[in-house]
Design a protein around this motif. Structure first.
Motif, PDB file in Angstrom:
ATOM      1  N   VAL A   1       0.807  -1.213   0.002  1.00 34.77           N
ATOM      2  CA  VAL A   1       0.131  -0.119  -0.223  1.00 34.77           C
ATOM      3  C   VAL A   1       0.994   1.252  -0.037  1.00 34.77           C
ATOM      4  N   VAL A   2       1.829   1.194   0.765  1.00 33.31           N
ATOM      5  CA  VAL A   2       2.801   2.666   1.037  1.00 33.31           C
ATOM      6  C   VAL A   2       3.552   2.668  -0.348  1.00 33.31           C
ATOM      7  N   LEU A   3       3.920   1.495  -0.809  1.00 35.67           N
ATOM      8  CA  LEU A   3       4.904   1.599  -1.881  1.00 35.67           C
ATOM      9  C   LEU A   3       4.095   2.050  -3.205  1.00 35.67           C
ATOM     10  N   VAL A   4       2.967   1.656  -3.405  1.00 35.83           N
ATOM     11  CA  VAL A   4       1.970   1.993  -4.450  1.00 35.83           C
ATOM     12  C   VAL A   4       1.769   3.623  -4.429  1.00 35.83           C
ATOM     13  N   ILE A   5       1.094   4.074  -3.096  1.00 37.38           N
ATOM     14  CA  ILE A   5       0.709   5.355  -3.011  1.00 37.38           C
ATOM     15  C   ILE A   5       1.990   6.267  -3.146  1.00 37.38           C
ATOM     16  N   LEU A   6       3.182   6.018  -2.812  1.00 33.20           N
ATOM     17  CA  LEU A   6       4.189   6.840  -2.902  1.00 33.20           C
ATOM     18  C   LEU A   6       4.582   6.885  -4.377  1.00 33.20           C
ATOM     19  N   SER A   7       4.381   5.669  -5.182  1.00 33.43           N
ATOM     20  CA  SER A   7       4.586   5.924  -6.567  1.00 33.43           C
ATOM     21  C   SER A   7       4.061   6.986  -7.205  1.00 33.43           C
ATOM     22  N   PHE A   8       2.947   7.597  -6.721  1.00 31.90           N
ATOM     23  CA  PHE A   8       1.849   8.406  -7.374  1.00 31.90           C
ATOM     24  C   PHE A   8       2.466   9.853  -7.105  1.00 31.90           C
ATOM     25  N   ILE A   9       3.228  10.118  -6.207  1.00 31.12           N
ATOM     26  CA  ILE A   9       3.875  11.342  -5.807  1.00 31.12           C
ATOM     27  C   ILE A   9       5.182  11.553  -6.717  1.00 31.12           C
ATOM     28  N   ASP A  10       4.938  12.627  -7.444  1.00 26.89           N
ATOM     29  CA  ASP A  10       6.177  13.179  -8.422  1.00 26.89           C
ATOM     30  C   ASP A  10       7.410  13.424  -7.710  1.00 26.89           C
ATOM     31  N   PHE A  11       7.228  13.694  -6.473  1.00 26.29           N
ATOM     32  CA  PHE A  11       8.405  14.137  -5.742  1.00 26.29           C
ATOM     33  C   PHE A  11       9.445  12.996  -5.776  1.00 26.29           C
ATOM     34  N   PHE A  12       8.936  11.912  -5.542  1.00 29.58           N
ATOM     35  CA  PHE A  12       9.924  10.687  -5.298  1.00 29.58           C
ATOM     36  C   PHE A  12      10.404  10.021  -6.711  1.00 29.58           C
ATOM     37  N   GLU A  13       9.945  10.508  -7.725  1.00 30.14           N
ATOM     38  CA  GLU A  13      10.365  10.214  -9.094  1.00 30.14           C
ATOM     39  C   GLU A  13      10.564   8.758  -9.285  1.00 30.14           C
ATOM     40  N   THR A  14       9.243   7.971  -8.799  1.00 31.84           N
ATOM     41  CA  THR A  14       9.376   6.473  -8.831  1.00 31.84           C
ATOM     42  C   THR A  14       7.768   6.294  -9.437  1.00 31.84           C
ATOM     43  N   SER A  15       7.748   5.354 -10.334  1.00 31.56           N
ATOM     44  CA  SER A  15       6.569   4.755 -10.977  1.00 31.56           C
ATOM     45  C   SER A  15       6.186   3.420 -10.464  1.00 31.56           C
ATOM     46  N   VAL A  16       4.846   3.339 -10.621  1.00 29.69           N
ATOM     47  CA  VAL A  16       4.358   1.950  -9.949  1.00 29.69           C
ATOM     48  C   VAL A  16       5.252   0.853 -10.753  1.00 29.69           C
TER      49      VAL A  16
END
Length: 246
Positions: A32-47
């Motif tokens: 859950v945390v990994l996917v949610i954070l993936s939608f935040i552009d700041f972290f520059e990480t896609s799903v």
């Protein structure tokens, strides 16, 4: 002369429940945390296509740290012994803990094998990815065995409490068999490409039902009133030894 029965201190009972809850929460919230954070552009990480692929993202520490924490909790958790290895709580949780740490320390192969980040084993050989999934497969298999064979052992339903479909044993078995189904669907979905992010979805569902089983075992929602009667088959009273089994 009959040996007096030793009761397990209430403090120890609640300590074990906290460990069970911690394991359950970590399992549920990792994807859950990994996917949610993936939608935040700041972290520059896609799903990512799978939870394992988050090792090669900015969330590597969340992925490995959570798995290592689960592994240490499982190793620290001292369950009951049993002549059958399929029902030996202590042995199975120790093996599961080692497998969880193995999944974290021996990552899957990246999209480009030459870009693999060195870990405990300083090689980029493709077989290391297979070792990673071997650890993961064994880990989830043990999770299933714990739910089906071990968690159901300690259940003691009181005769004066009506049986309910929400009985904890039914929940444990449902979670255990669901883990097996979801894990089988991981390679099936990868081969036939059933839908986007299918591997990630089935892995997350496996961790969800795994976490639910441990939260029920840890009595995360309490065990008083209707909840205690329907799920645990108990009246509002505190048990000692039987509570430890639960």
């Amino acid at each position: 002369m009959e040996t007096p029965k030793t009761e397990i201190p209430v403090f120890d009972i609640y300590s074990y429940r906290r460990i069970r809850r911690a394991i359950g929460y970590l399992g549920i919230f990792l994807p859950v945390v990994l996917v949610i954070l993936s939608f935040i552009d700041f972290f520059e990480t896609s799903v990512q296509p799978s939870i394992s692929h988050y090792y090669y993202t900015n969330f590597r520490e969340i992925f490995t740290g959570t798995l290592c924490a689960v592994g240490l909790f499982l190793i620290r958790y001292k369950g009951h012994g049993n002549p059958s290895i399929w029902k030996n709580d202590n042995l199975l949780t120790n093996i599961a803990g080692i497998m969880a740490i193995g999944v974290a320390m021996v990552p899957t192969n990246p999209e480009i094998i030459s870009q693999k980040i060195y870990t405990l084993i300083p090689y980029t050989d493709a077989w290391l990815g297979a070792l990673h999934y071997g650890f993961a497969g064994m880990l989830f298999l043990i999770f299933s065995l714990l739910s089906i064979n071990v968690f159901t052992i300690g259940h003691k339903h009181e005769a004066d409490v009506p049986e309910s479909v929400m009985n904890e044993n039914n929940i444990y078995r449902f979670c255990g068999y669901s883990i097996l189904v979801f894990i089988i669907m991981v390679p099936v979905s990868a081969k036939f490409k059933l839908f986007p992010y299918s591997t990630l979805t089935f892995e997350a569902l496996s961790l969800l039902v795994f976490g639910i089983a441990w939260l029920i075992k840890g009595r995360a929602l309490g065990d008083k009133g209707n909840w205690g009667q329907k799920v645990y088959g108990e009246c509002n009273k505190v048990n000692t030894e039987s509570s430890f089994n639960k």
